[in-house]
Each structure stands twice: as C-alpha cells, then as structure tokens.
Design an enzyme around this catalytic site. Structure first.
Site, mmCIF file in Angstrom:
data_model
loop_
_atom_site.group_PDB
_atom_site.id
_atom_site.type_symbol
_atom_site.label_atom_id
_atom_site.label_comp_id
_atom_site.label_asym_id
_atom_site.label_seq_id
_atom_site.Cartn_x
_atom_site.Cartn_y
_atom_site.Cartn_z
ATOM 1 N N ASP A 187 0.879 -1.160 0.000
ATOM 2 C CA ASP A 187 0.000 0.000 0.000
ATOM 3 C C ASP A 187 0.926 1.222 0.000
ATOM 4 O OD1 ASP A 187 -2.170 -1.727 0.288
ATOM 5 O OD2 ASP A 187 -3.058 -0.597 1.952
ATOM 6 N N HIS A 236 0.183 0.870 7.176
ATOM 7 C CA HIS A 236 0.335 2.297 6.850
ATOM 8 C C HIS A 236 1.188 3.032 7.898
ATOM 9 C CE1 HIS A 236 -3.701 1.793 4.537
ATOM 10 N NE2 HIS A 236 -2.701 1.082 4.019
ATOM 11 N N CYS A 349 -4.502 10.326 4.603
ATOM 12 C CA CYS A 349 -5.054 9.176 3.857
ATOM 13 C C CYS A 349 -5.973 9.629 2.727
ATOM 14 C CB CYS A 349 -5.895 8.305 4.772
ATOM 15 S SG CYS A 349 -4.996 7.464 6.060
HETATM 16 N N1 ABU Z 1 -3.829 4.761 7.370
HETATM 17 C C1 ABU Z 1 -4.052 5.233 8.663
HETATM 18 C C2 ABU Z 1 -3.470 4.361 9.726
HETATM 19 C C3 ABU Z 1 -4.137 4.640 10.979
HETATM 20 C C4 ABU Z 1 -3.693 3.905 12.203
HETATM 21 O O1 ABU Z 1 -2.534 3.534 12.323
HETATM 22 O O2 ABU Z 1 -4.512 3.740 13.067
#
Ligand code: ABU
Length: 357
Positions: A187, A236, A349
């Site tokens: 991703d 992420h 995001c």
């Molecule tokens: N893509 C956002 C990741 C959010 C989190 O680590 O909770």
C-alpha cells in the site's frame, strides 16, 4: 453543513513531489460515496482491524449511510478549504462500490505513491482493492500520463489464484505478517518522502518484493529505506510519522523509537518529537460525538496534511494537538473529519500530493 461542490482543478502541467511538507500546489482529494467495508481472509482482518468490528468486514456491507453522507460533506469541505488556499484539487470518479465489490474512493493515499515525477499504483494485498484505482482514478491517471513529463506506473494484476497467503492460511502463526513474499504487495501509505530518501515499513499489506518493485520504478537517485517499527498490526506509516517541516518531525512513541529513527541519515540534525498526548480510541470516539473508528487507532490524530509554509489541516476536535502545533509556530486550519475517520483515515489518507514545490 451545506455541500458546495469544489471546482475540478485545471490539469497540472507537471507532477512533482519530493517530501511531505513543501508548499502543496496540486492534490487529489478522495470521495466517500457508496463506500463499503473492505473484506479479506479472516487472518488479515484479525491482524489489522479493531476486534470489536471484525464482523463488519464482509462482502456487500455498506458503511452506515449517515457516516457516508457526513464523510462526503467533510471531503467536499476539505477540497474547498484547499482551493481557498490556492491548491489545485482533483476528485476521483463516483463509483458504486457495492456493485463493483470494492471499498471506497475516500482513501486515495493507499493506492498511489508519487515520487518526483512518477506516480506508482499500489500492488494491493487486499483483493477487494485491486480495481480501486482503475475505477476511481483511472481517467485522471490517463490524462496525467498523457503528459510526457509525467510517468505513470500501473499495477500488474495479481496472479490467479493469488499466492500471498500460501503457507499462512495453513499455519497462521508461522509468519510475522499476514502476507508472504511470493509476489510484490504494498500500500502506498506504507511510504513517506524525505527528499531522495523514501522511508517505508514492512507491514501486513507490504512485503519485501513490494519494496523492491517500488525501488525499481522510482526515478533514479531515490532510495527506499525501511524503518524498524514495533507494531504487529502495522498497516500504513502515516499515523507513525508526521514531518511538519524540514528538520522537525513528530513520531508515534508506541511504534518507533528516536534511536531507530536516528539510524537514518535522512533525519540527521532533525528535531524528533514524541507525540505528547496518548489517548484510548474510546476517549477519542467520545470526544468526537461517538462516531465509531471502524478501521483505525487513536493515532489517526497524526494523520494530518501539511500545506507548506508551516500551515497544516487538523481535525477541529483535536484541541490539545492544535494548541501544541500553534506553540510550535504552525498555522492550523481546522476542519471536521470525524465521519471520514470512520471510513478509514484522516486528511493524509484522504489525499494524494501531485505537486509540492
Ligand atoms: N492509514 C491510517 C493508519 C491509521 C492507524 O494507524 O490507526
């Protein structure tokens, strides 16, 4: 809130982004219409999603309509806010995700990695996302790719049947992550630009072949370095690192240490600040009117968008963080985003930088 539709931007004459903090000139802002819960094999849901919502991650399960409506208003408002700051804004096509069996157009950062003049489409691990970019951003990518100065790298289709879970489904405890390394998977949101260094992480959706694939396609002179992250649920990196400007970065102290960051020359002489206000996800939900965080942790507070010149967009309820940022000399633009949070991310995001100069 009244919905005023942001005017689609004029096509940028170029694409160029080398970091996360230079002045933002051109951006894609996601679209929430018709968003459905994504779905995958149970071991992937268990590895990445909050336990109390696991049941919801099944095929043909739309997010609650009031959340989708609210998220679409918030994204429209975000687009207008950026336009008022002189940023050229593009929106994805409206897609019926229930009909296509997909997830959303609200999280474009997951699907596109922009490095220099090159846009790389993610080789998604989650099968329900494989056509997400084609469906929502395919036309925009074709138009951008028609410009000879822009390179667009479209993702190959995964093998059928996919091999990513081979050996894992049989023995889920045998692997560190929910995927193996049998084909490139990543991703784009597992990577961040710091000049010629791209800092990334291995995660439950990004494997080493995915990292090698990106390294192959970035313009020459860019190098990927992997950060040592302590997070078995990793998916992420944009709630782990938040560079505010050249030389100043906030980091998530539960996932990385200053020592691990200092191993990267990109952070030499940087001030690295541990995020100061750790909260439970329940406390965050209560403070934002009870809207559930179906997919994310409380660390989404760090998933904000820097516009450059020390300006930043932050959720309007994140009062402590706003004050802290102002104390650090940042100009904070506040915007509502709690319904977008429910769908899976925040301002970082929900956007893709096309031009930062
Ligand atoms: N893509 C956002 C990741 C959010 C989190 O680590 O909770």
């Amino acid at each position: 809130m009244t919905t005023i539709v942001a005017k689609h931007g004029n096509f940028p004459s170029n694409v160029t982004a080398n970091n996360e903090w230079a002045p933002l000139r051109s951006v894609i802002i996601g679209r929430a219409d018709n968003s459905c819960f994504p779905y995958e094999a149970p071991h992937m849901i268990e590895a990445t999603m909050p336990p109390r919502f696991h049941e919801a991650f099944k095929p043909a399960n739309p997010f609650p309509p009031e959340i989708v409506r609210g998220a679409e208003e918030e994204l429209g408002n975000f687009a207008l806010l950026l336009q008022s700051q002189g940023v050229n804004v593009f929106r994805p096509a409206k897609v019926d995700w229930l009909q296509t069996g997909g997830y959303t157009g609200a999280m474009p950062r997951d699907g596109l990695l922009v490095v220099g003049n090159t846009i790389i489409e993610s080789c998604f691990a989650w099968k329900c996302r494989v056509d997400e970019v084609a469906n929502s951003l395919g036309n925009l990518l074709s138009k951008l790719g028609a410009n000879p100065s822009v390179k667009v790298v479209r993702a190959p289709r995964p093998p059928s049947p996919d091999t990513l879970y081979n050996g894992i489904l049989e023995d889920p405890g045998s692997h560190e992550w929910a995927i193996n390394n049998s084909r490139p998977a990543f991703d784009a949101a597992d990577f961040m630009r710091f000049g010629s260094t791209i800092i990334g992480q291995l995660s439950n959706v990004t494997n080493m072949k995915g990292v090698e694939y990106i390294q192959l396609h970035v313009p020459s002179g860019y190098k990927i370095e992997l950060l040592d992250v302590n997070d078995p649920h990793a998916m992420h990196i944009d709630a782990t690192l938040l560079p505010l400007r050249q030389g100043l970065m906030v980091y998530n102290p539960l996932r990385v240490t200053e020592e691990s960051l200092r191993r990267h020359a990109a952070f030499k002489d940087w001030e690295l600040v541990s995020y100061p206000f750790v909260k439970s996800v329940q406390a965050v939900e209560e403070a934002t009117g009870g809207v559930p965080r179906f997919m994310t942790s409380a660390w989404l507070v760090m998933n904000v968008l820097v516009l450059g010149h020390d300006k930043i967009v932050v959720e309007e309820q994140d009062h402590e963080f706003v004050k802290w940022l102002e104390g650090r000399g940042m100009e904070v633009l506040k915007a509502p985003f709690r319904n977008v949070h429910a769908i899976g991310g925040s301002f970082h995001c929900a956007s893709v930088d096309l031009v930062r100069s």
